[in-house]
Each structure stands twice: as structure tokens, then as C-alpha cells.
Design a protein around this motif. Structure first.
Motif, PDB file in Angstrom:
ATOM      1  N   VAL A  56       8.337  -0.182  12.411  1.00  0.00           N
ATOM      2  CA  VAL A  56       6.981  -0.847  12.239  1.00  0.00           C
ATOM      3  C   VAL A  56       6.215   0.315  11.727  1.00  0.00           C
ATOM      4  O   VAL A  56       5.041   0.227  10.903  1.00  0.00           O
ATOM      5  N   THR A  57       6.636   1.776  11.916  1.00  0.00           N
ATOM      6  CA  THR A  57       5.742   2.809  11.399  1.00  0.00           C
ATOM      7  C   THR A  57       5.860   2.772   9.868  1.00  0.00           C
ATOM      8  O   THR A  57       4.861   2.952   9.111  1.00  0.00           O
ATOM      9  N   LEU A  58       6.918   2.443   9.259  1.00  0.00           N
ATOM     10  CA  LEU A  58       7.107   2.500   7.830  1.00  0.00           C
ATOM     11  C   LEU A  58       6.194   1.359   7.162  1.00  0.00           C
ATOM     12  O   LEU A  58       5.639   1.558   6.103  1.00  0.00           O
ATOM     13  N   LEU A  59       5.983   0.465   7.732  1.00  0.00           N
ATOM     14  CA  LEU A  59       5.075  -0.803   7.424  1.00  0.00           C
ATOM     15  C   LEU A  59       3.630  -0.497   7.491  1.00  0.00           C
ATOM     16  O   LEU A  59       2.922  -0.720   6.532  1.00  0.00           O
ATOM     17  N   ALA A  60       3.449   0.275   8.402  1.00  0.00           N
ATOM     18  CA  ALA A  60       1.993   0.501   8.942  1.00  0.00           C
ATOM     19  C   ALA A  60       1.596   1.744   7.844  1.00  0.00           C
ATOM     20  O   ALA A  60       0.570   1.796   7.338  1.00  0.00           O
ATOM     21  N   LEU A  61       2.667   2.553   7.646  1.00  0.00           N
ATOM     22  CA  LEU A  61       2.422   3.621   6.785  1.00  0.00           C
ATOM     23  C   LEU A  61       2.251   3.302   5.110  1.00  0.00           C
ATOM     24  O   LEU A  61       1.163   3.905   4.547  1.00  0.00           O
ATOM     25  N   THR A  62       2.857   2.172   4.648  1.00  0.00           N
ATOM     26  CA  THR A  62       2.616   1.775   3.487  1.00  0.00           C
ATOM     27  C   THR A  62       0.990   1.139   3.405  1.00  0.00           C
ATOM     28  O   THR A  62       0.508   1.393   2.394  1.00  0.00           O
ATOM     29  N   MET A  63       0.634   0.511   4.447  1.00  0.00           N
ATOM     30  CA  MET A  63      -0.568   0.031   4.213  1.00  0.00           C
ATOM     31  C   MET A  63      -1.749   0.857   4.237  1.00  0.00           C
ATOM     32  O   MET A  63      -2.746   1.011   3.725  1.00  0.00           O
ATOM     33  N   ILE A  64      -1.539   1.587   5.311  1.00  0.00           N
ATOM     34  CA  ILE A  64      -2.650   3.189   5.414  1.00  0.00           C
ATOM     35  C   ILE A  64      -2.767   3.810   4.454  1.00  0.00           C
ATOM     36  O   ILE A  64      -3.844   4.403   3.767  1.00  0.00           O
ATOM     37  N   THR A  65      -1.444   4.182   3.643  1.00  0.00           N
ATOM     38  CA  THR A  65      -1.627   5.068   2.381  1.00  0.00           C
ATOM     39  C   THR A  65      -2.231   4.296   1.267  1.00  0.00           C
ATOM     40  O   THR A  65      -3.144   4.672   0.566  1.00  0.00           O
ATOM     41  N   THR A  66      -2.135   2.897   1.117  1.00  0.00           N
ATOM     42  CA  THR A  66      -2.882   1.966   0.346  1.00  0.00           C
ATOM     43  C   THR A  66      -4.407   2.333   0.410  1.00  0.00           C
ATOM     44  O   THR A  66      -5.135   2.332  -0.493  1.00  0.00           O
ATOM     45  N   LEU A  67      -4.719   2.104   1.617  1.00  0.00           N
ATOM     46  CA  LEU A  67      -6.324   2.163   2.239  1.00  0.00           C
ATOM     47  C   LEU A  67      -6.908   3.485   1.658  1.00  0.00           C
ATOM     48  O   LEU A  67      -7.919   3.647   1.073  1.00  0.00           O
TER      49      LEU A  67
END
Length: 223
Positions: A56-67
Motif C-alpha cells: 500500500v505504501t508503494l501505491l501511496a508513494l506514487t500518488m504523493i510523488t505526483t502531487l
């Protein structure tokens, strides 16, 4: 100074710096590719204890980095402040598996590339990386090392068991040996000739052999 100047705010001026359509598209794509990375991680995990929170961290990290990158690309001054703010962040969570580092960098890279507007690069690159990981990480081979944990009742049975293993395998090396009265325990690293493991059954049936255990070994657990 006019009445409008009093309520003029640079913060409010940045509201329309990124369109709603761009933000929505970037976040949807980040979620999709992050979910793909999560699924690849789940399929290729080779450790002992699977951690769903890391996926789940990998999923969240992708979105956070995009932001973060969307914000940085919209304002040069903000980008300088962001660099200074992120430089004081320290992460102390230990990474147990070397492959986990690759997944972390993969998530960050996808977020950066997506926010930069290089959508084909992010999608095609993620698919290629995912396929490569699925092929190579899950590849099983009889050439991989294995450990045989052997328990014998004496020197003669030990020699017979070792001779049998040397005949049945391509390579057989003693990694450790424990000797007690009436019991000898051996840990032997072997390379099998093929994927057939029936020789362990024959080894356990030999006279003087108390038990024989075959364990998959990645070269890190024993010296």
C-alpha cells in the motif's frame, strides 16, 4: 493602495496554476500505475513474511510523488522551498529485502515522470519493468543452491550419506557440522542436477540416518 490590493494574495493566485483536469488525470494515472506496481510486488515477493502495508505504501508513494512534482513544476520559488523542506526529512524504517529498494525507486520515478507530463514513458516503462521482474524474480532453477540438514548416528553413516549426496548432486559442500555422542548433524550446500528431489527420500531411508531435510537457500542465511 486600493481596496483590492488589501485582499490580494499570492496564495489565492496559485489556485488556478494547475487545472482540475490535469490534476485529476495525473492522480488517476498515478493510482493505476501504483496499483500495477503493488500487484507486481505481491506476485514477485520472495521473503518470509509478506507485508501488505509496504504494498500500500508503494501505491501511496506514487500518488504523493505526483502531487509534489505537480506543485514544484507550477512554481519555481515553491520548488526551492520544497527541496529545503524535504532535505530535513529522515526515514529510519529498515529495508529488509534488497528488491524492495527497487520498488520504492520505481514508485517515485513513476510519480515524477507522470507529473512531468511524460505519460507514455511512465506507462510503457512500468509495463516493461513489471514484465522483467515477473520473469526473472519468479524464475525457479535447479541450479539455485539448497541446504540439506542431515542427522546421522555416527561417523560411518555420515560418510555413506555424504557419498550418496555427492553422487546425486552436482556440488556438495559442508557448511557446518555439529557432533555429539551418538549424533552428528550436518548442513550441506548442494546444487541439484535437476528439479527431482526424490533423493532426499532415499537419503532418509539409509541406515544410520535419523532425518534429512531439504531447504531452499539464497546464499544469505549461512556463512
Amino acid at each position: 493602495m486600493t481596496f483590492n490590493d488589501i485582499f490580494k494574495s499570492s496564495f489565492l493566485e496559485n489556485i488556478n496554476s494547475i487545472s482540475i483536469l490535469d490534476m485529476t488525470l495525473a492522480l488517476v494515472l498515478a493510482f493505476g500505475l501504483g496499483l500495477f506496481i503493488f500487484m507486481v510486488y505481491k506476485k514477485t515477493y520472495t521473503g518470509v513474511m509478506y507485508s501488505s502495508s509496504f504494498g500500500v505504501t508503494l501505491l501511496a508513494l506514487t500518488m504523493i510523488t505526483t502531487l509534489v512534482i505537480l506543485a514544484v513544476t507550477s512554481n519555481v520559488v515553491l520548488s526551492l522551498g520544497m527541496v529545503g523542506a524535504l532535505s530535513i526529512v529522515r526515514f529510519r524504517t529498515a529495508i529488509k529485502e534488497p528488491l524492495d529498494i527497487a520498488f520504492l525507486f520505481w514508485s517515485i520515478a513513476v510519480g515524477i515522470v507522470l507529473a512531468a507530463g511524460m505519460i507514455p514513458l511512465a506507462v510503457i516503462g512500468s509495463v516493461v519493468i513489471g514484465l522483467i521482474l515477473l520473469v526473472f524474480v519468479n524464475r525457479k532453477s535447479h541450479v539455485n543452491p539448497y541446504i540439506v540438514v542431515l542427522s546421522c548416528d555416527g561417523y560411518e553413516s555420515e560418510q555413506n550419506a555424504r557419498k550418496f549426496l555427492e553422487e546425486q548432486t552436482e556440488r556438495c559442500v559442508v557448511k557446518s557440522k555439529t557432533a555429539q555422542k551418538g549424533c552428528v548433524e550436518l548442513n550441506l550446500e548442494i546444487r541439484m542436477k535437476n528439479e527431482n528431489t526424490d533423493f532426499i527420500n532415499a537419503l532418509a531411508d539409509m541406515g544410520g540416518v535419523n532425518s534429512a531435510v531439504l531447504v531452499s537457500y539464497n546464499g544469505e542465511y549461512m556463512g
